[in-house]
Structures are given as structure tokens and as C-alpha cells.
Design an enzyme around this catalytic site. Structure first.
Site, PDB file in Angstrom:
ATOM      1  N   SER A   1     -12.468  -0.826 -29.932  1.00 27.23           N
ATOM      2  CA  SER A   1     -11.360  -0.007 -30.151  1.00 27.23           C
ATOM      3  C   SER A   1     -10.211  -0.726 -31.106  1.00 27.23           C
ATOM      4  O   SER A   1      -9.360  -0.071 -31.412  1.00 27.23           O
ATOM      5  CB  SER A   1     -10.445   0.135 -28.915  1.00 27.23           C
ATOM      6  OG  SER A   1      -9.710  -0.986 -28.472  1.00 27.23           O
ATOM      7  N   GLY A   2     -10.322  -1.980 -31.352  1.00 29.77           N
ATOM      8  CA  GLY A   2      -9.717  -2.575 -32.322  1.00 29.77           C
ATOM      9  C   GLY A   2      -8.548  -3.352 -31.647  1.00 29.77           C
ATOM     10  O   GLY A   2      -7.844  -4.096 -32.134  1.00 29.77           O
ATOM     11  N   GLY A   3      -8.567  -3.154 -30.236  1.00 26.22           N
ATOM     12  CA  GLY A   3      -7.788  -3.875 -29.409  1.00 26.22           C
ATOM     13  C   GLY A   3      -8.273  -5.348 -28.957  1.00 26.22           C
ATOM     14  O   GLY A   3      -9.516  -5.639 -29.408  1.00 26.22           O
TER      15      GLY A   3
ATOM     16  N   GLU B   1       4.391 -11.051  -6.397  1.00 29.15           N
ATOM     17  CA  GLU B   1       3.328 -10.998  -7.424  1.00 29.15           C
ATOM     18  C   GLU B   1       3.701 -10.472  -8.826  1.00 29.15           C
ATOM     19  O   GLU B   1       2.948 -10.824  -9.719  1.00 29.15           O
ATOM     20  CB  GLU B   1       2.047 -10.259  -6.534  1.00 29.15           C
ATOM     21  CG  GLU B   1       2.075  -8.931  -6.678  1.00 29.15           C
ATOM     22  CD  GLU B   1       2.822  -8.414  -5.409  1.00 29.15           C
ATOM     23  OE1 GLU B   1       3.585  -9.245  -4.766  1.00 29.15           O
ATOM     24  OE2 GLU B   1       2.565  -7.229  -5.146  1.00 29.15           O
TER      25      GLU B   1
ATOM     26  N   LYS C   1      -4.680  -8.456 -18.892  1.00 33.97           N
ATOM     27  CA  LYS C   1      -4.485  -8.668 -20.180  1.00 33.97           C
ATOM     28  C   LYS C   1      -4.220 -10.093 -20.559  1.00 33.97           C
ATOM     29  O   LYS C   1      -4.922 -10.722 -21.680  1.00 33.97           O
ATOM     30  CB  LYS C   1      -3.274  -7.684 -20.661  1.00 33.97           C
ATOM     31  CG  LYS C   1      -3.150  -7.577 -22.275  1.00 33.97           C
ATOM     32  CD  LYS C   1      -4.177  -6.331 -22.247  1.00 33.97           C
ATOM     33  CE  LYS C   1      -4.305  -6.094 -24.057  1.00 33.97           C
ATOM     34  NZ  LYS C   1      -4.927  -4.706 -24.194  1.00 33.97           N
TER      35      LYS C   1
ATOM     36  N   GLY D   1       0.955  -1.184   0.044  1.00 39.79           N
ATOM     37  CA  GLY D   1      -0.027  -0.020  -0.025  1.00 39.79           C
ATOM     38  C   GLY D   1       1.092   1.158  -0.119  1.00 39.79           C
ATOM     39  O   GLY D   1       2.069   1.174   0.246  1.00 39.79           O
TER      40      GLY D   1
ATOM     41  N   CYS E   1       5.086  -6.285   1.373  1.00 40.18           N
ATOM     42  CA  CYS E   1       5.680  -4.892   1.599  1.00 40.18           C
ATOM     43  C   CYS E   1       4.951  -4.247   2.844  1.00 40.18           C
ATOM     44  O   CYS E   1       5.199  -4.567   3.934  1.00 40.18           O
ATOM     45  CB  CYS E   1       5.297  -4.162   0.280  1.00 40.18           C
ATOM     46  SG  CYS E   1       6.046  -2.744   0.079  1.00 40.18           S
ATOM     47  N   TYR E   2       3.779  -3.370   2.542  1.00 39.03           N
ATOM     48  CA  TYR E   2       3.172  -2.536   3.564  1.00 39.03           C
ATOM     49  C   TYR E   2       2.687  -3.863   4.593  1.00 39.03           C
ATOM     50  O   TYR E   2       2.763  -3.596   5.839  1.00 39.03           O
ATOM     51  CB  TYR E   2       1.969  -1.756   3.356  1.00 39.03           C
ATOM     52  CG  TYR E   2       1.426  -1.232   4.095  1.00 39.03           C
ATOM     53  CD1 TYR E   2       1.702   0.257   4.713  1.00 39.03           C
ATOM     54  CD2 TYR E   2       0.209  -1.594   4.427  1.00 39.03           C
ATOM     55  CE1 TYR E   2       1.075   1.002   5.700  1.00 39.03           C
ATOM     56  CE2 TYR E   2      -0.618  -0.880   5.733  1.00 39.03           C
ATOM     57  CZ  TYR E   2       0.081   0.443   6.049  1.00 39.03           C
ATOM     58  OH  TYR E   2      -0.479   0.920   6.946  1.00 39.03           O
TER      59      TYR E   2
ATOM     60  N   ASP F   1      -9.112  -6.292 -25.997  1.00 38.08           N
ATOM     61  CA  ASP F   1     -10.070  -6.109 -24.724  1.00 38.08           C
ATOM     62  C   ASP F   1     -11.541  -6.063 -25.344  1.00 38.08           C
ATOM     63  O   ASP F   1     -12.505  -6.765 -24.928  1.00 38.08           O
ATOM     64  CB  ASP F   1      -9.747  -5.238 -23.842  1.00 38.08           C
ATOM     65  CG  ASP F   1      -8.333  -5.071 -23.484  1.00 38.08           C
ATOM     66  OD1 ASP F   1      -7.576  -6.238 -23.791  1.00 38.08           O
ATOM     67  OD2 ASP F   1      -7.857  -4.064 -23.126  1.00 38.08           O
ATOM     68  N   SER F   2     -11.491  -5.004 -26.198  1.00 38.50           N
ATOM     69  CA  SER F   2     -12.909  -4.853 -26.474  1.00 38.50           C
ATOM     70  C   SER F   2     -13.457  -5.699 -27.568  1.00 38.50           C
ATOM     71  O   SER F   2     -14.678  -6.002 -27.624  1.00 38.50           O
ATOM     72  CB  SER F   2     -13.033  -3.260 -27.120  1.00 38.50           C
ATOM     73  OG  SER F   2     -12.243  -3.074 -28.303  1.00 38.50           O
TER      74      SER F   2
ATOM     75  N   HIS G   1       7.967  -7.619  -3.811  1.00 39.40           N
ATOM     76  CA  HIS G   1       6.779  -8.072  -4.368  1.00 39.40           C
ATOM     77  C   HIS G   1       6.636  -9.461  -5.105  1.00 39.40           C
ATOM     78  O   HIS G   1       7.083  -9.587  -6.231  1.00 39.40           O
ATOM     79  CB  HIS G   1       6.234  -6.847  -5.405  1.00 39.40           C
ATOM     80  CG  HIS G   1       5.906  -5.558  -4.467  1.00 39.40           C
ATOM     81  ND1 HIS G   1       4.561  -5.333  -4.070  1.00 39.40           N
ATOM     82  CD2 HIS G   1       6.499  -4.459  -4.208  1.00 39.40           C
ATOM     83  CE1 HIS G   1       4.549  -4.385  -3.497  1.00 39.40           C
ATOM     84  NE2 HIS G   1       5.592  -3.805  -3.405  1.00 39.40           N
TER      85      HIS G   1
END
Ligand code: XMP
Length: 512
Positions: A222-224, A170, A368, A54, A81-82, A226-227, A168
Site C-alpha cells: 500500500s506504500g505504508g 492500557e 503500529k 468488554g 473496567c468490565y 505495514d505492508s 483503562h
């Protein structure tokens, strides 16, 4: 009985990444607010707890904390970490302000490999991002590992099954991070595993159908990747009650509109509506140089266009978009929680107050690479799944300063050179993004016998797994040489090219 690992969120940019790493390791995981009470946790019956990092300091009197009684539940705990600093503080160890922060890669020396470091080498590459650090471990705890600048980079108590790491695990740059988490889940906490994401598609389709009922949906394309995945999901859920809209905002790369059109005609046939809005965007951006203002204006202009696109269809109450978790976390904090706002990714932070749509964001929890796996299961073509990410605000956030037709022209040309050359690079598959940025400075050069005073282009080429962290790529010099000399020779108005050698964090991938 269903196994659950709860991630207590102290406002980390990485809380969701931790949750997802655990899912990848075959254990279902959920994020909970750090203020969760002991009784609420008992109700959830977690097999283990992870305390996230955090932005706060445990040395600040107002620091976010947790219900201390949770530490006595006999549930294995892993503080990151935190999270580790908070454990140290609550258990009466000592935390100090470091003389200087430690950000980026570090070499870890393992002192005890009986628990979370079991089976790993004595020296490991880890990723640090912290100011404070633990100087004295609590009574009953051992120091498990250290780095040159951090005397307690990990601590633990095998009887209580409570562990902490300053780095980290992760993020992908901690090379054995997954092994450490696996050790914690399976060796320490005794998880059985076996959870998969195969039901995600069915569950999403069901959810979309019940959310939408008999309405129509505008899908922002968007052409990517995800969409496109969102469009494929919604297409499966409600078919032609979806209108997929692609906006040509004038901030696109060279040949982008043609590529999109041919992809949704030949590779994955889907009816799409292309709206020419170049003029609107350029006008709205005139004279705007502040990055956040640019992002907000672009987000708002997109929404106005989507609203206009509902005119010819019977009520469309919903707008679907490919928001991913990194967009959400970097635009605002999780659950309205305490993480710092980094930038307003256009499909989240830039939405106007009077949106007039309910949002459908089926990928909001995902990263992603998870979306690429999903796309593959949905039958989207490799070509589309392999497209490199491109930000919603497009080239506007790669022109530092005023966005004009001239600056767009220069950047578009330089960018296409970077793209052509990187495609020839033998390890192209390791590249997350490769692009050009136009800087708001001019420098002196000499071409022929003439003095020039012209623009500078920065080249940004990074590797990343999910966009949350990234490293600049150590490209062969001949690749960089070709890019540089081609840009200077071919792009009118550029006489200098520089290479961006910053990692994320502390920089971001895009410059604005
Ligand atoms: P940053 O610059 O935040 O970028 O390190 C992380 C990843 O997100 C992309 N990006 C965006 N994507 N809308 C998007 O859809 C946005 O507003 C946006 N801003 C950044 C960026 O290209 C990188 O892959």
C-alpha cells in the site's frame, strides 16, 4: 521457567493492547477466551491474570462471565473496567447502572497508594469508557481511588492480591497506566521480567517459509509502513518468489504513486508492480454512500486485481498483507469472540467469500509502533517508517457520500494543503494523522460581493500511539488559520472549513 500472564478477553477493543503492554513491560502475555476453565488455566500456569473490559453489562442476565473457581487459585488478578465490575459482582459487591456514562479523560483521586498506585501522585489523569460502575466494594476489599463521578474507580484486596480499576490503564491517555501495570506485575504478582521481541523476525521468517513451501506469493503493497515491513520479511524469507503489487485505485492522495515508485527505487530497492485500476474502482463505487458497503466493494475490487496478477506467474496460492491487530479487532472480534464490530478495515473485513488465496499476515498480532520498531530492525528507511497511516479504502472513506471524480479532486486538493501546512508545524512528530474530509453538505458564504453556496471541508488532526485511541490535537491557531484560508482560497468549490474536536473513543479517527 517461562513467565506467562493470561489476559481473559471479555470482548474488549483493548484486550490485545493489554497483552502487548505487558510484553512491553518485559513479561510474555497471551489472550485467552473468558470461558477458559480452572483446569485449563492451571495447565497454563500463569503468574497473573488480567480481566479485560468488554461491551456487555454485568447487569444483563446473559453477560459473559468466568469460571468462578479461578478466583480461588491464589493467582493475582487485575480486573479492568468490565473486568472490575465482574469481580465485584462475583465477590458479592454491588454494581449499578450509571445515570450517565463516563467517556474520555477523568481526574483520579488516589486513596491508597500501597499497591497498584505505589509511587504515583495523589491525583492522576485517567481514561474512562463505561456506563455501569461499582457502588459497594465486596467484603474485605478497599476502595483505592475515585473520580468526581465514580465513587469506586479502583478497589483491591492485598491479601488475595485481587485488584480492579474502572478506567483503562492500557491506553496512553491514562498517563501513569504503565506504572500501574508495572506495579501489578512486579510488586503484586512478583514477576521477574526479561522477555523481548528480538526473536520475532527470525520466527516470522521461519513460519513464512514453512507456510509457503514452494509456492509464489502476491504481496499487497500500500506504500505504508505495514505492508512494506511485510514485503521486507517475505523478501528475506523467499526472495523473488514474491510479487509485490501496488494498486493505483484512484483513491490515493496527490503525488502518491510517484512517491511510492521513487521510494522503492531509491530508498529501499524492491521490484514492485504498479497496476492502474482507477477506472474499476470508480465504477464499482458509483452511487454507493453507505460506509460499510464502500469498504466491502473496495476490498473485493482489490482482491480481483490481485487474482488477475497471478496470471503471469506460476501458482501463487498466497496473498500477504500488512494487517495489524487494530484492523482485526475493529473488523471482527478476537477469536470470533464477543467484541463489537466497528468497521471493516479493507484488508480484513472486506474480503470476498471466494478469496482463492491463503492469507499471510505476519503482523496480525502487532500494533503500529511495534511494526515501526520491526521495520527499523529490517533496515527499512526512516522516511518510510515515518509515513503517516493511510487507510486501505483511501479517500473514499473521507468523502462522506458519493465518491466521484469531482469530489475526489476537491478532497485531494484540500488534503494536500493540510499536508503541506502540517509539515511546517514544529511538533509534527506528535501528529498521528492529519487529513481533510469532504462533507455532504453545502453552506452559504460570501466571496467578494458574491453569495456562494459550496462545500464544507473538515480537518482531522489527531495524536495516537496505535490508532486504538486518539485525541484531537490542540494546534496553534495560526496553523489552523493558514489551513483554513488556504483551502478556501485555493480549492475551488469550498467556502467553509471546520476542525474536528472529537477523541476516539467515542468517535473513530476516520469518518467512515
Ligand atoms: P479508525 O477510523 O478505525 O482508524 O479509528 C484507526 C486507524 O486505522 C486506519 N484505518 C485503516 N487502515 N485499512 C487500513 O489499512 C482500513 O480499512 C482502515 N480504516 C481505518 C485509520 O486511518 C487510522 O489510522
Amino acid at each position: 521457567m517461562k513467565e506467562l500472564v493470561a489476559v481473559l478477553d471479555f470482548g474488549s477493543q483493548y484486550a490485545q493492547l493489554i497483552a502487548r503492554r505487558i510484553r512491553e513491560l518485559g513479561v510474555y502475555s497471551e489472550i485467552v477466551h473468558h470461558g477458559v476453565t480452572r483446569d485449563e488455566l492451571i495447565e497454563m500456569n500463569p503468574k497473573a491474570l488480567i480481566l479485560s473490559g468488554g461491551p456487555a453489562s454485568v447487569l444483563d442476565p446473559e453477560h459473559p462471565t468466568m469460571d468462578e473457581r479461578i478466583l480461588d487459585l491464589n493467582v493475582p488478578i487485575f480486573g479492568i473496567c468490565y473486568g472490575m465490575q465482574l469481580l465485584a459482582l462475583l465477590l458479592s459487591g454491588t454494581v449499578d447502572k450509571g445515570r450517565s456514562g463516563e467517556y474520555g479523560p477523568a481526574r483520579l483521586d488516589v486513596a491508597d497508594d500501597t499497591s497498584i498506585f505505589n509511587g504515583l501522585a495523589q491525583q492522576l489523569d485517567v481514561w474512562m469508557s463505561h456506563g455501569d460502575h461499582v457502588t459497594i466494594v465486596p467484603d474485605g476489599y478497599k476502595m483505592l481511588a475515585q473520580t468526581a463521578t465514580c465513587s469506586v474507580a479502583s478497589m483491591g484486596n492485598d491479601t488475595k492480591k485481587i485488584y480492579g480499576v474502572q478506567f483503562h490503564p492500557e491506553v496512553v491517555h491514562t498517563l501513569q497506566g504503565m506504572d500501574m501495570l508495572r506495579n501489578f506485575l512486579y510488586r503484586v504478582a512478583g514477576c521477574r521480567g526479561g522477555w523481548t521481541m528480538t526473536k520475532f523476525i527470525e520466527e516470522s521468517i521461519e513460519r513464512i517459509r514453512s507456510q509457503v513451501a514452494d509456492s509464489n506469493v502476491i504481496c499487497a503493497l500500500s506504500g505504508g509502513v505495514d505492508s512494506a515491513v511485510v514485503a521486507a520479511l517475505i523478501d528475506r524469507a523467499i526472495g523473488d518468489r514474491m510479487k509485490a503489487v501496488f494498486v493505483d485505485n484512484g483513491l490515493l492522495r496527490a503525488r502518491e504513486v510517484d512517491d511510492i515508485q521513487s521510494m522503492f527505487t531509491d530508498d529501499y530497492p524492491l521490484h514492485i508492480t504498479i497496476v492502474d485500476a482507477k477506472k474499476e474502482f470508480l465504477e464499482a463505487l458509483q452511487g454507493v454512500t453507505d460506509p460499510e458497503e464502500k469498504r466491502k466493494i473496495i476490498g473485493e475490487t482489490f482482491i480481483r486485481i490481485f487474482q488477475a496478477e497471478t496470471k503471469d506467474i506460476n501458482h501463487a496460492d498466497f496473498l500477504a498483507q500488512g494487517t495489524l491487530y487494530p484492523d482485526v479487532i475493529e473488523s471482527r472480534s478476537a477469536h470470533g469472540g464477543p467484541s463489537a464490530m466497528i468497521k471493516s478495515h479493507h484488508n480484513v473485513g472486506g474480503l470476498p467469500e471466494d478469496l482463492q488465496f491463503a492469507l499471510i499476515e505476519p503482523l496480525k498480532e502487532l500494533f503500529k509502533d511495534e511494526v515501526r520498531i520491526l521495520g527499523k530492525e529490517l533496515g527499512l528507511p526512516e522516511k518510510l517508517l515515518k509515513r503517516k497511516p493511510f487507510p486501505g479504502p483511501g479517500l473514499a472513506v473521507r468523502i462522506i457520500g458519493d465518491v466521484t471524480e469531482e469530489s475526489l479532486e476537491v478532497l485531494r486538493h484540500a488534503d494536500s494543503v493540510v499536508k503541506e501546512e502540517i509539515l511546517k508545524y514544529e511538533h509534527f512528530e506528535d501528529v498521528w494523522q492529519a487529513f481533510a474530509v469532504l462533507l455532504p453538505v453545502k453552506t452559504v458564504g460570501v466571496m467578494g460581493d458574491e453569495r456562494t453556496y459550496a462545500n464544507v471541508i473538515a480537518i482531522r488532526i489527531v495524536s495516537s500511539l496505535d490508532g486504538m485511541t486518539a485525541d484531537w490535537m490542540r494546534l496553534p491557531h495560526d496553523v489552523l488559520t493558514r489551513m483554513s484560508s488556504r483551502i478556501i482560497n485555493e480549492v475551488h468549490g469550498v467556502n467553509r472549513v471546520v476542525y474536528d474536536i472529537s477523541s476516539k473513543p467515542p468517535s473513530t479517527i476516520e469518518w467512515e
